[in-house]
Design an enzyme around this catalytic site. Structure first.
Site, PDB file in Angstrom:
ATOM      1  CD  GLU A 115      19.729  38.289  39.633  1.00 56.21           C
ATOM      2  OE1 GLU A 115      20.284  39.401  39.547  1.00 56.21           O
ATOM      3  OE2 GLU A 115      19.488  37.567  38.646  1.00 56.21           O
ATOM      4  CE  LYS A 117      12.737  47.053  41.184  1.00 56.60           C
ATOM      5  NZ  LYS A 117      13.130  48.393  41.676  1.00 56.60           N
ATOM      6  CD  GLU A 175      19.469  49.754  39.997  1.00 60.70           C
ATOM      7  OE1 GLU A 175      18.580  50.548  40.350  1.00 60.70           O
ATOM      8  OE2 GLU A 175      19.429  49.126  38.921  1.00 60.70           O
ATOM      9  CE  LYS A 293      17.332  39.494  36.512  1.00 60.45           C
ATOM     10  NZ  LYS A 293      18.761  39.868  36.339  1.00 60.45           N
ATOM     11  CE  LYS A 317       9.391  47.916  43.902  1.00 58.37           C
ATOM     12  NZ  LYS A 317       8.903  49.044  43.098  1.00 58.37           N
ATOM     13  CB  CYS A 411     -14.722  74.201  38.445  1.00 60.59           C
ATOM     14  SG  CYS A 411     -12.986  74.269  37.932  1.00 60.59           S
ATOM     15  CB  CYS A 429     -14.474  71.567  35.261  1.00 58.14           C
ATOM     16  SG  CYS A 429     -14.737  73.249  34.625  1.00 58.14           S
TER      17      CYS A 429
END
Length: 679
Positions: A115, A117, A175, A293, A317, A411, A429
């Protein structure tokens, strides 16, 4: 009266069917003029006789604004996140883990559903007897903001399920999003009014859902794709696979993304993912990957979940967008543990819908690996389309005489020498008085998982440190309302509230105080384990490292970190100061009682037991029940398996109940759980 009731019912049915055909099926069945005329007729009937109003009436999509913003509601069933894969190799590794969990030794392929996203905002919709009762945002997964009035304005979400004899309750997840053309129109309108533009459709959608005026939400024309549902465990004809879940949702009146595919195994899914990676820009909405899924719901239950994500699903992704930019500067950030993080600052570039001008370089090794020089042309991308990163340098474009970049020796906050232990990549530091370390420590102390103090944000912490009003955590408790009210943007009421919140925070349990100290490697879970074994700071400081390391889940790294922290004189003074201002740094009576029946007592009723929670308990929230169980030495799992000792079932228990019954797991009510806890 009967005629008016019948006519109102007819109009509701006609208008809802027409809206569904228009918004969900994209196949209009009624002329706009006729729809408007029937809508006005229904509106007039309801105005003349308010008893004709019903929750599924199309006239009720835009209601009144909430009186006092949004309130938090607990989800009946938690909304888990998905684990991510960023290439086919990681997708294959997930598939292999899934086969192992399911103990699939044969070569028969597992049916998988692909599916798209959607790059939007997750919603949880609750229906009671077929009527939309509540809508909430994802929030933290356990609870979210109740935004029903706003969600009712989304035309692709049915106010009443279009099925006969609906179950007592239905939970639908999906969604919300803003289509590309709608997003462009919104930004054009904002530009015309001189308002700031939204960076991308997802941000616009999130901001819209949190509008206090539903009329604003309605005007922005949000859309919605449903992707899963939860039904009562005793509901007949429940879907047995994800493919049928999507069909059920369509039949019930939801819009379901048509770009989906049932694949026979991993190879088919990989082809589906590759196709949509190429074709995604042809869509009229934003998508940032493919959700894969396991199709069989019974096997989903068998695979179970981790604390954060289901094992039976993963999000692949899309490869991140990349863009070249000119490196302008190397900035340095100092965290609360003193770790120094280099940050690349470059000319702004547009990536995945946002403008990016900074990216972390993690550590000195990464700077050397990239061979960065000032003025370099670097390639920037967004990992997972979220986190910016510099992936490589284009040395052929390097300016003549460009200076190599490296971390400073001192630092940037306090000027102390920076040091690096050979055993780790971080440069640090080690000046405990460094303002950056102090600011980070203060932020951590008041954070939600620690002392949870409202009203003390970053800007106020900055003021307190810069003016020398706070030099340690303990100094927070020496502040008074008059002093706070004299600071920039702090009113008298806010000052009084902050002083009260600080005073109240002294009552937080010992494990939160321990976590709030910010000792390296000690998170919330480890702090609970340590606090259960050592009821106060004195006993923890005096404990032998070997004894600490022997605790379950602790180990030598944490034990060594504790020993080093307690051996540091400034930290010893901090503990003394905290006691002086009223912090106990020890377990209270309720904690001691809980610990006495938990991990510290081999006779604890739930010691070593695994419990699963399902449904809505009459008196306890899910988080409260989890706290009680863990306090008694038990563990709360997200899924039922052969290793589950008890299932605690409340109202509207889901599929976990039927699975527990099939495995012979003992079922407890809330009352039985309370009785067990008291033994």
């Amino acid at each position: 009266m009967a005629e008016q009731q019948q006519r109102a019912a007819e109009l509701r049915s006609l208008l809802n069917r027409a809206a569904h055909a228009y918004y969900v099926l994209d196949a209009p069945v009624m002329e706009d003029t006729l729809y408007d005329r029937l809508y006005r007729e229904l509106q007039q009937l309801e105005q003349a006789d308010p008893s004709l109003l019903s929750a599924d009436s199309p006239t009720q999509r835009v209601g009144k604004a909430p009186a006092t913003g949004f309130h938090s509601v607990e989800h009946r069933i938690p909304l888990q996140s998905l684990d991510n894969a960023f290439d086919h190799g990681e997708l294959k590794a997930w598939h292999e883990r899934l086969l192992k969990v399911l103990d699939r030794a044969d070569d028969s392929p597992l049916p998988l559903v692909g599916e798209l996203k959607i790059d939007g905002n997750a919603l949880a919709l609750s229906y009671r007897h077929g009527v939309l009762e509540r809508a909430a945002t994802r929030g933290d997964g356990s609870s979210g903001e109740e935004i029903t009035a706003n969600v009712r304005t989304i035309s692709s979400i049915p106010l009443r399920l279009q099925i006969d004899d609906p179950p007592e309750w239905v939970e639908v997840r999906g969604e919300a999003f803003i289509p590309d053309d709608t997003f462009a129109a919104i930004n054009n309108e904002r530009a015309a009014h001189g308002d700031a533009l939204f960076a991308n459709p997802r941000n616009a959608c999130a901001g819209t859902l949190r509008q206090l005026d539903p009329k604003v939400v309605a005007a922005r024309r949000l859309d919605f794709f449903a992707y899963t549902l939860h039904l009562p465990s005793d509901h007949s004809n429940s879907p047995e696979c994800q493919w049928d879940v999507l069909a059920w949702l369509e039949q019930a009146g939801f819009r379901v993304n048509p770009n989906r595919e049932l694949c026979d195994g991993l190879n088919g899914i990989e082809r589906f993912c590759d196709r949509w990676e190429q074709q995604r820009h042809q869509l009229t909405y934003a998508t940032d990957g493919v959700v894969v899924k396991l199709n069989d719901l019974r096997l989903q239950d068998e695979a179970g979940t981790t604390q954060k994500a289901p094992r039976w699903a993963i999000a692949l992704k899309y490869p991140a967008e990349e863009a070249p930019s000119k490196l302008l500067k190397l900035a340095v950030q100092v965290g609360r543990t003193g770790a120094v993080t280099p940050v690349a600052e470059f000319e702004p570039v547009a990536l995945a819908g946002t403008s990016v001008s900074r990216a972390t370089l993690h550590n000195a090794d990464r700077i050397a690996e990239l061979d960065l020089h000032l003025g370099d042309t670097v390639v920037v991308r967004k990992a997972g389309e979220i986190i910016p990163e510099v992936v490589r340098v284009l040395p052929e474009l390097r300016p003549t005489g460009a200076v190599p970049l490296e971390l400073p020796d001192h630092c940037p906050e306090c000027g102390s020498n920076l040091v690096r232990d050979d055993s780790e990549a971080a440069t640090r530091c080690i000046n405990s008085s460094c303002p950056a370390i102090l600011r980070g420590g203060l932020r951590h102390w008041v954070s939600k998982g620690a002392l949870d103090v409202d009203g003390l944000g970053n800007k106020l912490i900055q003021q307190l440190v810069e003016r020398g009003l706070v030099r340690s955590i303990a100094d927070l408790y020496r502040l008074d309302a008059a002093l706070l009210a004299s600071l920039e943007r702090v009113g008298e009421k806010s000052a009084a509230n902050l002083v009260a919140a600080l005073e109240q925070s002294k009552q937080q349990p010992w494990h939160r105080q321990l976590y709030g100290l910010g000792i390296r490697h000690i998170g919330e879970v480890n702090a609970k384990a340590l606090a259960a074994a050592y009821p106060n700071s004195a006993s923890l400081a005096a404990a032998e490292p070997e004894s600490i390391a022997a605790l379950h889940g602790i180990g030598p790294e944490i034990s060594s970190s504790l020993q080093q922290w307690h051996a540091n004189p400034p930290n010893q003074r901090l503990l003394e100061d905290l006691r002086a201002v009223g912090l106990s740094l020890e377990a209270n009576t309720s904690e001691l009682n809980a610990n006495s029946t938990g991990e510290g007592n081999s006779s604890g009723a739930l010691l070593g037991k695994t419990l699963v929670l399902t449904g809505t308990l009459p008196n306890l929230s899910r988080s409260d029940a989890k706290t009680l169980i863990e306090g008694a030495g038990g563990k709360v799992s997200g899924s039922v398996s052969k290793k589950t000792d008890y299932l605690v079932a409340g109202e509207a228990a889901g599929s976990k109940l039927s699975k527990a019954e099939s495995l012979g797991v003992e079922i407890l009510t809330e009352a039985e759980l309370q009785k067990l806890l008291s033994t």
